[in-house]
Design an enzyme around this catalytic site. Structure first.
Site, PDB file in Angstrom:
ATOM      1  N   HIS A  32      63.060  99.246  85.544  1.00 54.09           N
ATOM      2  CA  HIS A  32      64.357  99.001  86.194  1.00 54.09           C
ATOM      3  C   HIS A  32      64.383  99.758  87.517  1.00 54.09           C
ATOM      4  O   HIS A  32      64.867 100.897  87.600  1.00 54.09           O
ATOM      5  CB  HIS A  32      65.498  99.434  85.275  1.00 54.09           C
ATOM      6  CG  HIS A  32      66.876  99.074  85.777  1.00 54.09           C
ATOM      7  ND1 HIS A  32      67.826  98.465  84.982  1.00 54.09           N
ATOM      8  CD2 HIS A  32      67.469  99.230  86.988  1.00 54.09           C
ATOM      9  CE1 HIS A  32      68.932  98.266  85.676  1.00 54.09           C
ATOM     10  NE2 HIS A  32      68.740  98.740  86.911  1.00 54.09           N
ATOM     11  N   ASP A 165      72.491  88.044  92.036  1.00 51.44           N
ATOM     12  CA  ASP A 165      73.625  88.939  92.246  1.00 51.44           C
ATOM     13  C   ASP A 165      74.879  88.338  91.613  1.00 51.44           C
ATOM     14  O   ASP A 165      75.107  87.130  91.707  1.00 51.44           O
ATOM     15  CB  ASP A 165      73.824  89.124  93.765  1.00 51.44           C
ATOM     16  CG  ASP A 165      74.777  90.248  94.073  1.00 51.44           C
ATOM     17  OD1 ASP A 165      75.991  90.086  93.795  1.00 51.44           O
ATOM     18  OD2 ASP A 165      74.324  91.274  94.597  1.00 51.44           O
ATOM     19  N   GLY A 197      74.132  93.645  90.864  1.00 54.79           N
ATOM     20  CA  GLY A 197      75.228  93.571  91.838  1.00 54.79           C
ATOM     21  C   GLY A 197      76.482  94.255  91.322  1.00 54.79           C
ATOM     22  O   GLY A 197      76.530  94.723  90.181  1.00 54.79           O
ATOM     23  N   HIS A 224      72.225  93.493  83.895  1.00 53.67           N
ATOM     24  CA  HIS A 224      73.088  94.670  83.955  1.00 53.67           C
ATOM     25  C   HIS A 224      74.321  94.322  83.131  1.00 53.67           C
ATOM     26  O   HIS A 224      74.949  93.289  83.383  1.00 53.67           O
ATOM     27  CB  HIS A 224      73.511  94.963  85.392  1.00 53.67           C
ATOM     28  CG  HIS A 224      72.436  95.551  86.248  1.00 53.67           C
ATOM     29  ND1 HIS A 224      71.283  94.890  86.560  1.00 53.67           N
ATOM     30  CD2 HIS A 224      72.359  96.769  86.862  1.00 53.67           C
ATOM     31  CE1 HIS A 224      70.531  95.660  87.339  1.00 53.67           C
ATOM     32  NE2 HIS A 224      71.163  96.809  87.540  1.00 53.67           N
ATOM     33  N   GLU A 227      78.377  98.013  82.723  1.00 53.36           N
ATOM     34  CA  GLU A 227      77.968  99.149  83.559  1.00 53.36           C
ATOM     35  C   GLU A 227      79.153 100.028  83.947  1.00 53.36           C
ATOM     36  O   GLU A 227      78.995 101.213  84.225  1.00 53.36           O
ATOM     37  CB  GLU A 227      77.270  98.595  84.810  1.00 53.36           C
ATOM     38  CG  GLU A 227      76.495  99.644  85.582  1.00 53.36           C
ATOM     39  CD  GLU A 227      75.828  99.079  86.822  1.00 53.36           C
ATOM     40  OE1 GLU A 227      75.761  97.845  86.977  1.00 53.36           O
ATOM     41  OE2 GLU A 227      75.363  99.894  87.643  1.00 53.36           O
ATOM     42  N   ASP A 309      66.214 103.286  88.545  1.00 54.94           N
ATOM     43  CA  ASP A 309      67.275 102.486  89.161  1.00 54.94           C
ATOM     44  C   ASP A 309      67.110 102.402  90.682  1.00 54.94           C
ATOM     45  O   ASP A 309      66.647 101.397  91.198  1.00 54.94           O
ATOM     46  CB  ASP A 309      68.658 103.030  88.783  1.00 54.94           C
ATOM     47  CG  ASP A 309      69.756 101.975  88.811  1.00 54.94           C
ATOM     48  OD1 ASP A 309      69.434 100.813  89.078  1.00 54.94           O
ATOM     49  OD2 ASP A 309      70.920 102.326  88.538  1.00 54.94           O
ATOM     50  N   ASP A 310      67.492 103.449  91.387  1.00 51.27           N
ATOM     51  CA  ASP A 310      67.442 103.457  92.856  1.00 51.27           C
ATOM     52  C   ASP A 310      67.041 104.867  93.306  1.00 51.27           C
ATOM     53  O   ASP A 310      67.904 105.747  93.443  1.00 51.27           O
ATOM     54  CB  ASP A 310      68.829 103.117  93.417  1.00 51.27           C
ATOM     55  CG  ASP A 310      69.311 101.738  92.994  1.00 51.27           C
ATOM     56  OD1 ASP A 310      68.858 100.742  93.589  1.00 51.27           O
ATOM     57  OD2 ASP A 310      70.124 101.648  92.053  1.00 51.27           O
TER      58      ASP A 310
HETATM   59  C1  6MZ Z   1      74.133  96.964  89.881  1.00 52.34           C
HETATM   60  C2  6MZ Z   1      72.524  97.343  91.468  1.00 52.34           C
HETATM   61  C3  6MZ Z   1      72.463  98.709  91.108  1.00 52.34           C
HETATM   62  O1  6MZ Z   1      67.803  93.537  95.080  1.00 52.34           O
HETATM   63  O2  6MZ Z   1      68.038  94.082  97.485  1.00 52.34           O
HETATM   64  N1  6MZ Z   1      71.662  97.163  92.470  1.00 52.34           N
HETATM   65  N2  6MZ Z   1      73.340  96.487  90.845  1.00 52.34           N
HETATM   66  N3  6MZ Z   1      74.126  98.259  89.499  1.00 52.34           N
HETATM   67  C4  6MZ Z   1      73.323  99.156  90.084  1.00 52.34           C
HETATM   68  N4  6MZ Z   1      73.405 100.464  89.684  1.00 52.34           N
HETATM   69  C5  6MZ Z   1      73.568 101.551  90.544  1.00 52.34           C
HETATM   70  N5  6MZ Z   1      71.547  99.302  91.887  1.00 52.34           N
HETATM   71  C6  6MZ Z   1      71.067  98.343  92.721  1.00 52.34           C
HETATM   72  O3  6MZ Z   1      68.090  95.933  95.779  1.00 52.34           O
HETATM   73  C7  6MZ Z   1      69.405  96.315  96.044  1.00 52.34           C
HETATM   74  C8  6MZ Z   1      70.392  95.560  95.192  1.00 52.34           C
HETATM   75  O4  6MZ Z   1      70.223  95.883  93.817  1.00 52.34           O
HETATM   76  C9  6MZ Z   1      71.446  95.859  93.133  1.00 52.34           C
HETATM   77  C10 6MZ Z   1      72.531  95.588  94.140  1.00 52.34           C
HETATM   78  O5  6MZ Z   1      72.870  94.225  94.098  1.00 52.34           O
HETATM   79  C11 6MZ Z   1      71.852  95.931  95.467  1.00 52.34           C
HETATM   80  O6  6MZ Z   1      72.398  95.183  96.516  1.00 52.34           O
HETATM   81  P1  6MZ Z   1      67.468  94.514  96.164  1.00 52.34           P
HETATM   82  O7  6MZ Z   1      65.985  94.778  96.260  1.00 52.34           O
END
Ligand code: 6MZ
Length: 357
Positions: A32, A165, A197, A224, A227, A309-310
């Site tokens: 993820h 999204d 999204g 997702h 959340e 996640d990010d």
């Molecule tokens: C929901 C998330 C997210 O797709 O452009 N994204 N969506 N919940 C989260 N938790 C924090 N973290 C990221 O990567 C960026 C996109 O991933 C989704 C969002 O839609 C964000 O715009 P990509 O590679």
């Protein structure tokens, strides 16, 4: 050590050298990770230097976002996360930038970390991204660029999940799912579809036929789900009706739904839960490690996978997330090495493209 901060960094710093060696050597699946949320800070700063904004407002937005990312984003509400994306997208809208960020993200996960250990952050990566059409590229070209980079790595190391999204129109969904299926049928390394999204947006009932089509075409499905507190039972039920193979977060999935879907053995349904500890702690959807929903899944021996996640806004890494399992409370969950190894194994087993197939 890598540039991580926050709870994962604190947990990591508390480990003894033997624990660190154990975690570094542990085979891990990262299932993820959002491409544009995982760009190394160095790469995004380099892209900003080459960027020529078209408006003054864009200049300010990019500068503000970069400053937040550099100094550490403060998350008070969900918009503090989603408002970062326009500037990141502005910096990654050309084919060259998409190549650059994909390469950098793959390297950051799959190449040795350079912190003295030979091991990469993870052994296997399912990277996910939303096919994005810009003034410079079509969605198909975007996906082709990402796949070209992913396929530089062996299949046992990297694959792509196509995200849709929650804000997408029916037409956009149709296009993205069709692209995912087309690429898979052409032998490209697309292994699944994800729904992501802003969790407060979209009608998931209208998504189900698209998600079922993706599943029917042999793609893995992850969504997702639950959340944030605004997600209703109807929202979760619509998503669960497609019987996703994995669930992202599932933080606020009600006890009732968990009992109906997971605890009733006649359902034979055990979707792996993608757990993102730092994301939930920093994003304030989990008040503390103690209060985190991971405990329910551990107690019920329900499959989970530990994910980042990010990494860009949440300033974490796979090693950092696993440190949160092993570190002693209150810095971590205080799991034994045996239990951490068992969790890592569950993650590998939940991959859409089984690394050992
Ligand atoms: C929901 C998330 C997210 O797709 O452009 N994204 N969506 N919940 C989260 N938790 C924090 N973290 C990221 O990567 C960026 C996109 O991933 C989704 C969002 O839609 C964000 O715009 P990509 O590679």
């Amino acid at each position: 050590m890598s540039d991580i901060a926050g709870p994962a960094a604190t947990a990591l710093a508390s480990l003894c050298p033997d624990d660190l060696i154990f975690l570094q050597a542990l085979p891990k699946a990262e299932l993820h990770a959002h491409l544009n949320g995982s760009i190394p800070i160095k790469t995004i700063l380099e892209l900003a230097q080459q960027y020529s904004p078209s408006t003054a407002a864009q200049t300010t937005e990019v500068a503000d976002t970069l400053e937040k990312l550099r100094s550490g984003v403060v998350f008070n509400e969900i918009d503090d996360f989603f408002s970062l994306m326009p500037a990141i997208y502005a910096l990654t809208s050309t084919p060259e930038a998409v190549t650059t960020v994909t390469r950098a993200v793959l390297q950051s996960f799959l190449n040795p970390t350079g912190d003295g250990a030979e091991s990469p952050q993870c052994t296997y990566l399912e990277l996910r991204t939303t096919p994005r059409a810009t003034t410079h590229i079509t969605r198909e070209r975007y996906l082709t660029i990402v796949l070209d980079e992913i396929e530089m790595y062996p299949a046992i190391q990297a694959a792509l999940i196509v995200s849709v999204d929650r804000r997408m129109s029916d037409l956009d969904l149709e296009e993205c799912v069709s692209l995912a299926i087309k690429m898979k049928n052409r032998g490209r390394r697309v292994v699944g579809v994800d729904v992501c999204g802003d969790p407060r947006r979209g009608d998931m009932q209208s998504f189900t036929r698209h998600l079922s089509r993706a599943k029917g075409a042999g793609l893995g499905l992850t969504v997702h789900i639950a959340e944030c507190t605004e997600n209703t039972t109807e929202d979760s039920l619509a998503l669960l009706s497609c019987r996703p193979d994995r669930l992202g977060h599932a933080t606020f999935l009600s006890d009732e739904l968990k009992a109906v879907f997971f605890e009733d053995i006649s359902q034979h349904y055990k979707p792996c839960i993608e757990i993102c500890l730092s994301s939930n702690l920093l994003g304030k959807t989990a008040a503390s490690l103690d209060a985190h929903h991971i405990h329910y899944y551990l107690k019920n021996d329900h499959p989970i996978v530990i994910c980042t996640d990010d990494t860009l806004p949440f300033r974490t890494s796979c090693l950092g997330e696993y440190s949160l399992l092993l570190a002693q409370p209150p810095l971590g969950l205080g799991l034994s090495r045996g239990d951490v190894a068992r969790v890592a194994r569950m993650g590998l087993d939940a991959a859409f493209l089984r690394p050992c197939d």
